[in-house]
Design an enzyme around this catalytic site. Structure first.
Site: not given
Length: 162
Positions: A23, A113
């Site tokens: 992430h 992301c």
């Protein structure tokens, strides 16, 4: 790939290591990051960022780095600095702050992301994860096509033998 020891500085890319993927967030300063998270999840856990994989929309959130990382690990990773010059830090932060709370499109391969934070840092959305996934899918598709074609040709050859 540039990875840095020490604490993050404003404008740095933060790579958070989840069990099955990474992430990405952008460090704003004072312990805060900006990242995209699923709209229907208020949680800051790894589950919430994993849920964004299946969502088509995400919300831009300003959160504490320690809350987003949870029990996972992270590192500063400005990995594209040798390819794309980073924008001035004040511009990165200003652009990021304007997006807090906004709803954005989310797509694992085209707008994830990592794309989000690299667009803030470099003015160009790039994602090594997405590129790797697209390459793997292309190789798998080609391999499946070759196997199917070879099976078809083999079955035709057998039909002719009898």
């Amino acid at each position: 790939m540039a990875a840095y020891l020490g604490g993050p500085e404003p404008g740095d890319l933060i790579e958070i290591f989840r069990p099955a993927y990474q992430h990405w967030a952008l460090y704003l300063g004072d312990g805060y990051i900006i990242n995209v998270a699923p709209i229907d999840e208020g949680s800051t856990s790894a589950f919430a960022s994993a849920a964004s994989v299946f969502s088509r929309k995400a919300r831009v959130r300003m959160q504490l780095l320690k809350d987003v990382v949870g029990n996972d690990t992270y590192r500063v990773n400005n990995k594209y600095d040798d390819i794309y010059p980073p924008l001035p830090v004040k511009d990165i932060i200003r652009r990021a702050q304007r997006l807090i709370g906004q709803e954005v499109s989310y797509d694992v391969l085209g707008s994830n992301c990592e794309h989000f934070v690299t667009s803030l840092r470099y003015g160009k959305a790039v994602s090594g994860q997405a590129d790797t996934a697209v390459t793997a899918m292309a190789v798998t598709t080609v391999a499946a096509g070759v196997v199917t074609l070879l099976s078809f040709l083999r079955s035709r050859t057998r039909e002719r033998q009898y």
